[in-house]
Scaffold this motif. Structure first.
Motif, PDB file in Angstrom:
ATOM      1  N   SER A  79       0.712  -1.284  -0.010  1.00 27.78           N
ATOM      2  CA  SER A  79       0.060   0.119   0.069  1.00 27.78           C
ATOM      3  C   SER A  79       0.914   1.298  -0.107  1.00 27.78           C
ATOM      4  O   SER A  79       1.821   1.286   0.670  1.00 27.78           O
ATOM      5  N   ASN A  80       0.361   2.180  -0.783  1.00 26.59           N
ATOM      6  CA  ASN A  80       1.077   3.428  -0.926  1.00 26.59           C
ATOM      7  C   ASN A  80       2.822   2.999  -1.100  1.00 26.59           C
ATOM      8  O   ASN A  80       3.547   3.905  -0.583  1.00 26.59           O
ATOM      9  N   TRP A  81       2.959   2.245  -1.901  1.00 28.32           N
ATOM     10  CA  TRP A  81       4.461   1.994  -2.145  1.00 28.32           C
ATOM     11  C   TRP A  81       4.997   3.163  -2.879  1.00 28.32           C
ATOM     12  O   TRP A  81       4.564   3.916  -3.783  1.00 28.32           O
ATOM     13  N   SER A  82       6.054   3.379  -2.426  1.00 30.25           N
ATOM     14  CA  SER A  82       7.158   4.199  -3.065  1.00 30.25           C
ATOM     15  C   SER A  82       8.500   3.802  -3.123  1.00 30.25           C
ATOM     16  O   SER A  82       9.004   3.109  -2.382  1.00 30.25           O
ATOM     17  N   ILE A  83       9.181   4.417  -4.064  1.00 30.66           N
ATOM     18  CA  ILE A  83      10.375   3.786  -4.256  1.00 30.66           C
ATOM     19  C   ILE A  83      11.499   5.112  -4.701  1.00 30.66           C
ATOM     20  O   ILE A  83      11.140   5.887  -5.460  1.00 30.66           O
ATOM     21  N   SER A  84      12.611   5.076  -3.872  1.00 33.21           N
ATOM     22  CA  SER A  84      13.502   6.144  -4.109  1.00 33.21           C
ATOM     23  C   SER A  84      14.911   5.585  -4.611  1.00 33.21           C
ATOM     24  O   SER A  84      15.336   4.981  -4.071  1.00 33.21           O
ATOM     25  N   VAL A  85      14.936   6.011  -5.791  1.00 37.70           N
ATOM     26  CA  VAL A  85      16.262   5.673  -6.327  1.00 37.70           C
ATOM     27  C   VAL A  85      17.389   6.365  -5.763  1.00 37.70           C
ATOM     28  O   VAL A  85      17.364   7.677  -5.983  1.00 37.70           O
ATOM     29  N   SER A  86      18.367   5.776  -5.063  1.00 37.64           N
ATOM     30  CA  SER A  86      19.563   6.403  -4.481  1.00 37.64           C
ATOM     31  C   SER A  86      20.438   7.265  -5.726  1.00 37.64           C
ATOM     32  O   SER A  86      20.569   6.204  -6.608  1.00 37.64           O
ATOM     33  N   SER A  87      21.256   8.258  -5.672  1.00 38.23           N
ATOM     34  CA  SER A  87      21.968   8.684  -6.549  1.00 38.23           C
ATOM     35  C   SER A  87      23.185   7.994  -6.372  1.00 38.23           C
ATOM     36  O   SER A  87      24.315   8.323  -7.137  1.00 38.23           O
ATOM     37  N   ALA A  88      23.604   7.381  -5.571  1.00 32.97           N
ATOM     38  CA  ALA A  88      24.756   6.332  -5.299  1.00 32.97           C
ATOM     39  C   ALA A  88      24.764   5.356  -6.293  1.00 32.97           C
ATOM     40  O   ALA A  88      25.921   4.760  -6.532  1.00 32.97           O
ATOM     41  N   LYS A  89      23.906   5.018  -7.126  1.00 30.33           N
ATOM     42  CA  LYS A  89      24.055   3.775  -8.186  1.00 30.33           C
ATOM     43  C   LYS A  89      23.331   4.428  -9.383  1.00 30.33           C
ATOM     44  O   LYS A  89      22.310   5.008  -9.562  1.00 30.33           O
ATOM     45  N   SER A  90      23.970   3.591 -10.427  1.00 32.52           N
ATOM     46  CA  SER A  90      23.525   3.835 -11.796  1.00 32.52           C
ATOM     47  C   SER A  90      22.738   2.623 -11.990  1.00 32.52           C
ATOM     48  O   SER A  90      23.366   1.576 -11.820  1.00 32.52           O
ATOM     49  N   ILE A  91      21.528   2.817 -12.659  1.00 28.27           N
ATOM     50  CA  ILE A  91      20.789   1.602 -12.653  1.00 28.27           C
ATOM     51  C   ILE A  91      19.766   1.789 -13.984  1.00 28.27           C
ATOM     52  O   ILE A  91      19.451   2.701 -14.231  1.00 28.27           O
ATOM     53  N   THR A  92      19.617   0.715 -14.825  1.00 24.12           N
ATOM     54  CA  THR A  92      18.989   0.726 -15.924  1.00 24.12           C
ATOM     55  C   THR A  92      17.764  -0.377 -15.703  1.00 24.12           C
ATOM     56  O   THR A  92      17.890  -1.298 -15.360  1.00 24.12           O
ATOM     57  N   PHE A  93      16.529   0.406 -15.870  1.00 26.72           N
ATOM     58  CA  PHE A  93      15.193  -0.579 -15.720  1.00 26.72           C
ATOM     59  C   PHE A  93      15.031  -1.051 -16.933  1.00 26.72           C
ATOM     60  O   PHE A  93      14.740  -0.379 -18.044  1.00 26.72           O
ATOM     61  N   ARG A  94      14.629  -2.445 -17.216  1.00 28.56           N
ATOM     62  CA  ARG A  94      14.182  -2.804 -18.371  1.00 28.56           C
ATOM     63  C   ARG A  94      13.237  -3.662 -18.522  1.00 28.56           C
ATOM     64  O   ARG A  94      13.190  -4.486 -17.452  1.00 28.56           O
ATOM     65  N   PRO A  95      12.532  -3.978 -19.380  1.00 26.62           N
ATOM     66  CA  PRO A  95      11.365  -5.215 -19.210  1.00 26.62           C
ATOM     67  C   PRO A  95      12.084  -6.296 -19.626  1.00 26.62           C
ATOM     68  O   PRO A  95      13.014  -6.413 -20.192  1.00 26.62           O
ATOM     69  N   GLU A  96      11.645  -7.529 -18.842  1.00 29.94           N
ATOM     70  CA  GLU A  96      12.410  -8.865 -18.995  1.00 29.94           C
ATOM     71  C   GLU A  96      12.533  -9.163 -20.374  1.00 29.94           C
ATOM     72  O   GLU A  96      13.579  -9.781 -20.725  1.00 29.94           O
ATOM     73  N   TYR A  97      11.317  -9.124 -21.010  1.00 26.14           N
ATOM     74  CA  TYR A  97      11.378  -9.592 -22.628  1.00 26.14           C
ATOM     75  C   TYR A  97      10.866  -8.251 -23.283  1.00 26.14           C
ATOM     76  O   TYR A  97       9.908  -7.612 -22.830  1.00 26.14           O
ATOM     77  N   PRO A  98      11.673  -7.715 -24.481  1.00 25.20           N
ATOM     78  CA  PRO A  98      11.058  -6.672 -25.270  1.00 25.20           C
ATOM     79  C   PRO A  98       9.633  -6.463 -25.326  1.00 25.20           C
ATOM     80  O   PRO A  98       9.338  -5.328 -25.465  1.00 25.20           O
ATOM     81  N   ASN A  99       8.903  -7.449 -25.844  1.00 25.44           N
ATOM     82  CA  ASN A  99       7.466  -7.066 -25.821  1.00 25.44           C
ATOM     83  C   ASN A  99       6.485  -7.317 -24.526  1.00 25.44           C
ATOM     84  O   ASN A  99       5.242  -7.188 -24.666  1.00 25.44           O
ATOM     85  N   ASN A 100       7.272  -7.354 -23.352  1.00 19.95           N
ATOM     86  CA  ASN A 100       6.446  -7.325 -22.427  1.00 19.95           C
ATOM     87  C   ASN A 100       6.192  -5.689 -21.885  1.00 19.95           C
ATOM     88  O   ASN A 100       6.779  -5.019 -22.047  1.00 19.95           O
ATOM     89  N   MET A 101       4.411  -5.717 -21.723  1.00 21.57           N
ATOM     90  CA  MET A 101       4.166  -4.337 -21.147  1.00 21.57           C
ATOM     91  C   MET A 101       4.166  -4.252 -19.428  1.00 21.57           C
ATOM     92  O   MET A 101       3.774  -5.237 -18.723  1.00 21.57           O
ATOM     93  N   VAL A 102       5.112  -3.316 -19.141  1.00 22.77           N
ATOM     94  CA  VAL A 102       5.366  -2.886 -17.803  1.00 22.77           C
ATOM     95  C   VAL A 102       4.398  -1.771 -17.248  1.00 22.77           C
ATOM     96  O   VAL A 102       4.487  -0.708 -17.979  1.00 22.77           O
ATOM     97  N   VAL A 103       3.451  -2.180 -16.542  1.00 23.38           N
ATOM     98  CA  VAL A 103       2.711  -0.600 -16.055  1.00 23.38           C
ATOM     99  C   VAL A 103       3.006  -0.607 -14.552  1.00 23.38           C
ATOM    100  O   VAL A 103       2.862  -1.471 -13.725  1.00 23.38           O
ATOM    101  N   LEU A 104       3.226   0.805 -14.332  1.00 22.01           N
ATOM    102  CA  LEU A 104       3.584   1.039 -12.906  1.00 22.01           C
ATOM    103  C   LEU A 104       2.291   1.925 -12.582  1.00 22.01           C
ATOM    104  O   LEU A 104       2.278   3.211 -13.056  1.00 22.01           O
TER     105      LEU A 104
END
Length: 130
Positions: A79-104
């Motif tokens: 509930s009320n999920w929130s994610i704070s991405v730290s500026s201490a890391k370089s991260i790339t978010f990708r879909p697991e498979y190119p044709n997958n739809m990811v909804v946030l």
């Protein structure tokens, strides 16, 4: 028979090394405490995380977080999920498979109480959504 054992040892070594790099998230089949963030579920000990927050907390600088297709919302992320991405890391978010739809999907319509937040005022690393 000796060659079979050697092959198994090499395979286990490859799986263990892979668990230290990129992380995988699956909101339906993942588990934050029993799994290690690897792609494949193996004997209930290895597999993807359930939440994006757990993957971010454990991914190494410069590696990717792969998201299984599906909806990431209060049902799968809390509930009320929130994610704070730290500026201490370089991260790339990708879909697991190119044709997958990811909804946030945030908890409220405006998106103020939940979602992914990146501190742009003090960002020293790269955060990429592909």
């Amino acid at each position: 028979m000796k060659s079979t054992r050697t092959l198994c040892i090499i395979l286990v070594s490859i799986i263990a090394d892979g668990a230290m790099a990129n992380k995988y998230v699956d909101p339906l089949n993942g588990h934050d405490t029993n799994y290690d963030g690897s792609q494949m579920i193996i004997d209930g000990q290895a597999g993807p995380y359930r939440t994006i927050a757990r993957a971010i907390a454990t991914v190494n600088d410069g590696h990717d977080v792969f998201l299984a297709g599906g909806t990431y919302d209060t049902a799968s992320q809390g509930s009320n999920w929130s994610i704070s991405v730290s500026s201490a890391k370089s991260i790339t978010f990708r879909p697991e498979y190119p044709n997958n739809m990811v909804v946030l999907r945030p908890a409220d319509g405006a998106g103020y109480k939940s979602g992914i937040f990146v501190p742009f005022n003090d960002i020293r690393r790269t955060i990429v959504f592909r």
